[in-house]
Design a protein around this motif. Sequence first.
Motif, PDB file in Angstrom:
ATOM      1  N   GLY A   1       0.870  -1.186  -0.044  1.00  0.00           N
ATOM      2  CA  GLY A   1       0.070  -0.016   0.162  1.00  0.00           C
ATOM      3  C   GLY A   1       0.879   1.351  -0.144  1.00  0.00           C
ATOM      4  O   GLY A   1       2.062   1.137  -0.020  1.00  0.00           O
ATOM      5  N   TYR A   2       0.177   2.409  -0.005  1.00  0.00           N
ATOM      6  CA  TYR A   2       1.014   3.672   0.035  1.00  0.00           C
ATOM      7  C   TYR A   2       0.333   4.563   0.919  1.00  0.00           C
ATOM      8  O   TYR A   2      -1.003   4.323   1.265  1.00  0.00           O
ATOM      9  CB  TYR A   2       0.895   4.309  -1.376  1.00  0.00           C
ATOM     10  N   THR A   3       0.794   5.576   1.066  1.00  0.00           N
ATOM     11  CA  THR A   3       0.366   6.752   1.824  1.00  0.00           C
ATOM     12  C   THR A   3       0.881   8.041   1.417  1.00  0.00           C
ATOM     13  O   THR A   3       2.433   8.134   1.210  1.00  0.00           O
ATOM     14  CB  THR A   3       0.429   6.670   3.457  1.00  0.00           C
ATOM     15  N   THR A   4       0.358   9.261   1.356  1.00  0.00           N
ATOM     16  CA  THR A   4       0.956  10.421   0.951  1.00  0.00           C
ATOM     17  C   THR A   4       1.757  11.125   1.891  1.00  0.00           C
ATOM     18  O   THR A   4       1.200  11.265   3.184  1.00  0.00           O
ATOM     19  CB  THR A   4      -0.089  11.610   0.282  1.00  0.00           C
ATOM     20  N   THR A   5       3.010  11.330   1.620  1.00  0.00           N
ATOM     21  CA  THR A   5       3.821  12.043   2.599  1.00  0.00           C
ATOM     22  C   THR A   5       4.144  13.371   2.521  1.00  0.00           C
ATOM     23  O   THR A   5       4.358  14.346   3.127  1.00  0.00           O
ATOM     24  CB  THR A   5       5.254  11.098   2.726  1.00  0.00           C
ATOM     25  N   GLN A   6       3.909  13.874   1.271  1.00  0.00           N
ATOM     26  CA  GLN A   6       3.984  15.429   0.678  1.00  0.00           C
ATOM     27  C   GLN A   6       3.055  15.459  -0.439  1.00  0.00           C
ATOM     28  O   GLN A   6       3.157  14.724  -1.326  1.00  0.00           O
ATOM     29  CB  GLN A   6       5.504  15.483   0.312  1.00  0.00           C
ATOM     30  N   LEU A   7       2.406  16.623  -0.288  1.00  0.00           N
ATOM     31  CA  LEU A   7       1.567  17.180  -1.564  1.00  0.00           C
ATOM     32  C   LEU A   7       2.054  18.523  -1.854  1.00  0.00           C
ATOM     33  O   LEU A   7       1.915  19.346  -0.942  1.00  0.00           O
ATOM     34  CB  LEU A   7       0.118  16.955  -1.130  1.00  0.00           C
ATOM     35  N   GLY A   8       2.273  19.014  -3.063  1.00  0.00           N
ATOM     36  CA  GLY A   8       2.563  20.132  -3.759  1.00  0.00           C
ATOM     37  C   GLY A   8       1.398  20.512  -4.460  1.00  0.00           C
ATOM     38  O   GLY A   8       1.296  19.940  -5.414  1.00  0.00           O
ATOM     39  N   VAL A   9       0.691  21.827  -4.324  1.00  0.00           N
ATOM     40  CA  VAL A   9      -0.438  22.074  -5.218  1.00  0.00           C
ATOM     41  C   VAL A   9      -0.066  23.652  -5.725  1.00  0.00           C
ATOM     42  O   VAL A   9       0.194  24.524  -4.903  1.00  0.00           O
ATOM     43  CB  VAL A   9      -1.618  22.076  -4.298  1.00  0.00           C
ATOM     44  N   HIS A  10      -0.051  23.720  -7.052  1.00  0.00           N
ATOM     45  CA  HIS A  10      -0.075  24.874  -7.398  1.00  0.00           C
ATOM     46  C   HIS A  10      -1.342  25.288  -8.378  1.00  0.00           C
ATOM     47  O   HIS A  10      -1.775  24.670  -9.093  1.00  0.00           O
ATOM     48  CB  HIS A  10       1.256  25.059  -8.320  1.00  0.00           C
ATOM     49  N   MET A  11      -1.843  26.327  -7.907  1.00  0.00           N
ATOM     50  CA  MET A  11      -3.105  26.668  -8.304  1.00  0.00           C
ATOM     51  C   MET A  11      -3.030  27.877  -9.235  1.00  0.00           C
ATOM     52  O   MET A  11      -2.276  28.743  -8.992  1.00  0.00           O
ATOM     53  CB  MET A  11      -4.305  27.010  -7.244  1.00  0.00           C
ATOM     54  N   THR A  12      -3.547  27.662 -10.481  1.00  0.00           N
ATOM     55  CA  THR A  12      -3.090  28.812 -11.561  1.00  0.00           C
ATOM     56  C   THR A  12      -4.589  29.594 -11.940  1.00  0.00           C
ATOM     57  O   THR A  12      -4.269  30.691 -12.447  1.00  0.00           O
ATOM     58  CB  THR A  12      -2.868  28.021 -12.929  1.00  0.00           C
ATOM     59  N   ARG A  13      -5.759  29.143 -11.501  1.00  0.00           N
ATOM     60  CA  ARG A  13      -6.911  30.058 -11.890  1.00  0.00           C
ATOM     61  C   ARG A  13      -8.184  29.623 -10.900  1.00  0.00           C
ATOM     62  O   ARG A  13      -8.053  28.159 -10.650  1.00  0.00           O
ATOM     63  CB  ARG A  13      -7.077  30.084 -13.546  1.00  0.00           C
ATOM     64  N   PRO A  14      -9.146  30.244 -10.789  1.00  0.00           N
ATOM     65  CA  PRO A  14     -10.170  29.982 -10.075  1.00  0.00           C
ATOM     66  C   PRO A  14     -11.190  29.137 -10.991  1.00  0.00           C
ATOM     67  O   PRO A  14     -11.320  29.260 -12.340  1.00  0.00           O
ATOM     68  CB  PRO A  14     -10.720  31.290  -9.723  1.00  0.00           C
ATOM     69  N   ALA A  15     -11.834  28.200 -10.496  1.00  0.00           N
ATOM     70  CA  ALA A  15     -13.043  27.644 -11.293  1.00  0.00           C
ATOM     71  C   ALA A  15     -14.355  27.974 -10.410  1.00  0.00           C
ATOM     72  O   ALA A  15     -14.121  28.295  -9.279  1.00  0.00           O
ATOM     73  CB  ALA A  15     -12.719  26.018 -10.976  1.00  0.00           C
ATOM     74  N   PHE A  16     -15.469  27.805 -10.965  1.00  0.00           N
ATOM     75  CA  PHE A  16     -16.624  28.150 -10.409  1.00  0.00           C
ATOM     76  C   PHE A  16     -17.538  26.984 -10.919  1.00  0.00           C
ATOM     77  O   PHE A  16     -17.348  26.207 -11.604  1.00  0.00           O
ATOM     78  CB  PHE A  16     -17.151  29.636 -11.240  1.00  0.00           C
ATOM     79  N   ALA A  17     -18.798  27.179 -10.584  1.00  0.00           N
ATOM     80  CA  ALA A  17     -19.994  26.162 -10.647  1.00  0.00           C
ATOM     81  C   ALA A  17     -19.998  25.987 -12.280  1.00  0.00           C
ATOM     82  O   ALA A  17     -20.409  24.711 -12.887  1.00  0.00           O
ATOM     83  CB  ALA A  17     -21.112  26.367  -9.995  1.00  0.00           C
ATOM     84  N   HIS A  18     -20.077  26.984 -13.066  1.00  0.00           N
ATOM     85  CA  HIS A  18     -20.286  27.118 -14.426  1.00  0.00           C
ATOM     86  C   HIS A  18     -19.179  26.628 -15.357  1.00  0.00           C
ATOM     87  O   HIS A  18     -19.098  26.233 -16.444  1.00  0.00           O
ATOM     88  CB  HIS A  18     -20.723  28.351 -15.076  1.00  0.00           C
ATOM     89  N   THR A  19     -17.961  26.484 -14.703  1.00  0.00           N
ATOM     90  CA  THR A  19     -16.924  25.597 -15.347  1.00  0.00           C
ATOM     91  C   THR A  19     -16.873  24.310 -15.794  1.00  0.00           C
ATOM     92  O   THR A  19     -16.248  23.986 -16.863  1.00  0.00           O
ATOM     93  CB  THR A  19     -15.519  25.745 -14.349  1.00  0.00           C
ATOM     94  N   GLY A  20     -17.744  23.649 -15.042  1.00  0.00           N
ATOM     95  CA  GLY A  20     -17.994  22.380 -15.148  1.00  0.00           C
ATOM     96  C   GLY A  20     -17.095  21.148 -14.830  1.00  0.00           C
ATOM     97  O   GLY A  20     -16.259  21.642 -13.846  1.00  0.00           O
ATOM     98  N   THR A  21     -16.865  20.095 -15.606  1.00  0.00           N
ATOM     99  CA  THR A  21     -15.982  19.042 -15.343  1.00  0.00           C
ATOM    100  C   THR A  21     -14.548  19.373 -15.259  1.00  0.00           C
ATOM    101  O   THR A  21     -14.178  20.057 -16.195  1.00  0.00           O
ATOM    102  CB  THR A  21     -16.298  17.894 -16.175  1.00  0.00           C
ATOM    103  N   LEU A  22     -13.848  19.221 -14.033  1.00  0.00           N
ATOM    104  CA  LEU A  22     -12.287  19.171 -14.098  1.00  0.00           C
ATOM    105  C   LEU A  22     -11.861  17.577 -14.084  1.00  0.00           C
ATOM    106  O   LEU A  22     -12.136  16.824 -13.494  1.00  0.00           O
ATOM    107  CB  LEU A  22     -11.964  19.733 -12.852  1.00  0.00           C
ATOM    108  N   ARG A  23     -10.892  17.722 -14.908  1.00  0.00           N
ATOM    109  CA  ARG A  23     -10.059  16.216 -15.312  1.00  0.00           C
ATOM    110  C   ARG A  23      -8.549  16.438 -14.671  1.00  0.00           C
ATOM    111  O   ARG A  23      -7.901  17.326 -15.012  1.00  0.00           O
ATOM    112  CB  ARG A  23     -10.104  16.082 -16.692  1.00  0.00           C
ATOM    113  N   CYS A  24      -8.422  15.579 -13.750  1.00  0.00           N
ATOM    114  CA  CYS A  24      -7.000  15.378 -13.149  1.00  0.00           C
ATOM    115  C   CYS A  24      -6.237  14.126 -13.746  1.00  0.00           C
ATOM    116  O   CYS A  24      -6.697  13.163 -13.258  1.00  0.00           O
ATOM    117  CB  CYS A  24      -7.158  15.497 -11.836  1.00  0.00           C
TER     118      CYS A  24
END
Length: 164
Positions: free
Chosen positions: A100-123
């Motif tokens: 198994g695994y567990t996260t030990t570090q998570l780095g997140v860089h946000m580039t723009r806001p999303a809104f309800a009308h943005t729709g589906t986000l794919r990761c």
Amino acid sequence: MTTTINSRTHSWLPPTPPTGELSGLEFLRALMDGEIAPPPIAGTLGFTLVHVEPGKAVFEGETGEHLYNPLGSIHGGYYATLLDSALGCAVMTRLTAGFGYTTTQLGVHMTRPAFAHTGTLRCEANTVHVGRTTATAEARLVGVNDGKLYAHGTTACAIFPIAP
């Protein structure tokens, strides 16, 4: 002034953690095929695992007002949760049965806001390195409707044997 109160309800099955009998990829494919219940957080936040292959995991999540922060945009924690889920599952696809695994570090860089009308986000997440005790991966969170990058991130994970 009239205030409309919105509500959101969801149900879930008890979680099914890996037992060590399936490889990570086999476990995730069983989850996608409905043989294993999805993790409750997926229903709570409205995202789904849509694709896995060795070293890769893809999630899609729906935006909505229920995910808003006080400023009226999708909360950064939602971005982080989608990224963490995809990154961890990309690592999981490379693990043999009994690990198994567990996260030990998570780095997140946000580039723009999303809104309800943005729709589906794919990761989409891909592994960079998977060793005996550690793994790393990277991911991008993109709008399905507009193709724009909303966030990107990286993870480091610890790998360990699953107790029987």
